[in-house]
Scaffold this active site. Structure first.
Site, PDB file in Angstrom:
ATOM      1  N   GLU A 128     -44.896  16.431   6.227  1.00 38.44           N
ATOM      2  CA  GLU A 128     -46.132  16.703   5.467  1.00 38.44           C
ATOM      3  C   GLU A 128     -47.280  17.114   6.388  1.00 38.44           C
ATOM      4  O   GLU A 128     -48.036  18.046   6.083  1.00 38.44           O
ATOM      5  CB  GLU A 128     -46.586  15.457   4.689  1.00 38.44           C
ATOM      6  CG  GLU A 128     -45.580  14.914   3.694  1.00 38.44           C
ATOM      7  CD  GLU A 128     -44.730  13.805   4.283  1.00 38.44           C
ATOM      8  OE1 GLU A 128     -44.205  13.971   5.420  1.00 38.44           O
ATOM      9  OE2 GLU A 128     -44.588  12.750   3.641  1.00 38.44           O
TER      10      GLU A 128
ATOM     11  N   CYS B 262     -45.617   8.531   3.519  1.00 37.73           N
ATOM     12  CA  CYS B 262     -46.026   7.261   4.121  1.00 37.73           C
ATOM     13  C   CYS B 262     -47.553   7.145   4.030  1.00 37.73           C
ATOM     14  O   CYS B 262     -48.235   8.080   3.583  1.00 37.73           O
ATOM     15  CB  CYS B 262     -45.565   7.198   5.582  1.00 37.73           C
ATOM     16  SG  CYS B 262     -46.525   8.252   6.686  1.00 37.73           S
TER      17      CYS B 262
END
Lengths: 149, 149
Positions: A55, A83
């Site tokens: 990401e 996360c």
């Protein structure tokens, strides 16, 4: 919906490629105006960098491609629930919609853990769509960790 | 203690330099075996990258300098309480001790907001020491934001 699935398929391709490089198989793409503007797989090992999650790399590449650090109106597709670090980065980048595959009860920060987008210290929350391609995503991760035992 | 203050002074130098470049004045250094191995100020504007917080850059530079993505045994000094993204990155990097200057009730993720190190999804928590050089740190930020109005 077919288009959504196509973008998640592209993220899964990045995840597979990451696994083949010996990285944890997680992939992401950033979509703007109906087209993929950045792709990334996990590269923490290759780059020797704990921040090199799919990401983060996809957001950095999209910002470079678009020429703006804020990706307002762009969507991010990622194979696993982001996360805590990535959930916050997605917020800072002003991503409009987050699509993720499998949930991550141990490490996720969106629908698990800190649930960052529901916190008062989160100043931009993307719309979140979970579960797209979750079986493929979870299978990739399961096989990867089984093969390393 | 004098040494601790010296490392925070180095982080404050990075914060000041960032402010002079038109960046939000936050600075960080990573210390390993009693010596600074990486320094960084905020570079989000210059790098066009929302992840380019001082802590993230310092961790990436320290990993490159040490040749290990995990900074086990290293300490991080930063002028402001880390945000959620950086708090998680500091955990992933296995930083031993985190020293920060001013608290950040609006954006912090250590002693405010998600309090990441107290969560079950946090798998490594550094020791945290707050308030070192907090007046200098807060003054820098205050002056910066006042000058922009």
């Amino acid at each position: 919906m077919a288009q959504t699935n196509g973008f998640m398929a592209a993220a899964l391709d990045e995840a597979r490629a990451a696994g083949e490089r010996g990285e944890v198989p997680i992939g992401a793409v950033v979509v703007s105006d109906g087209a993929i503007v950045a792709r990334a797989g996990n590269e923490t090992r290759a780059l020797n960098d704990i921040t090199a999650h799919a990401e983060i790399l996809a957001i950095r590449r999209a910002a470079a491609a678009i020429g703006d650090e804020r990706l307002t109106g762009a969507d991010l597709y990622v194979t696993l629930e982001p996360c805590t670090m990535c959930a916050a980065a997605i917020s800072f980048a002003r991503i409009r919609r987050l699509y993720y595959g499998a949930e991550d009860p141990k490490g996720g920060g969106v629908d698990n853990g800190v649930r960052f987008y529901a916190q008062p210290t989160c100043h931009h929350a993307p719309e979140v769509y979970a579960g797209i391609g979750e079986t493929s995503s979870a299978d990739l991760l399961k096989r990867f960790f089984q093969s390393r035992r």
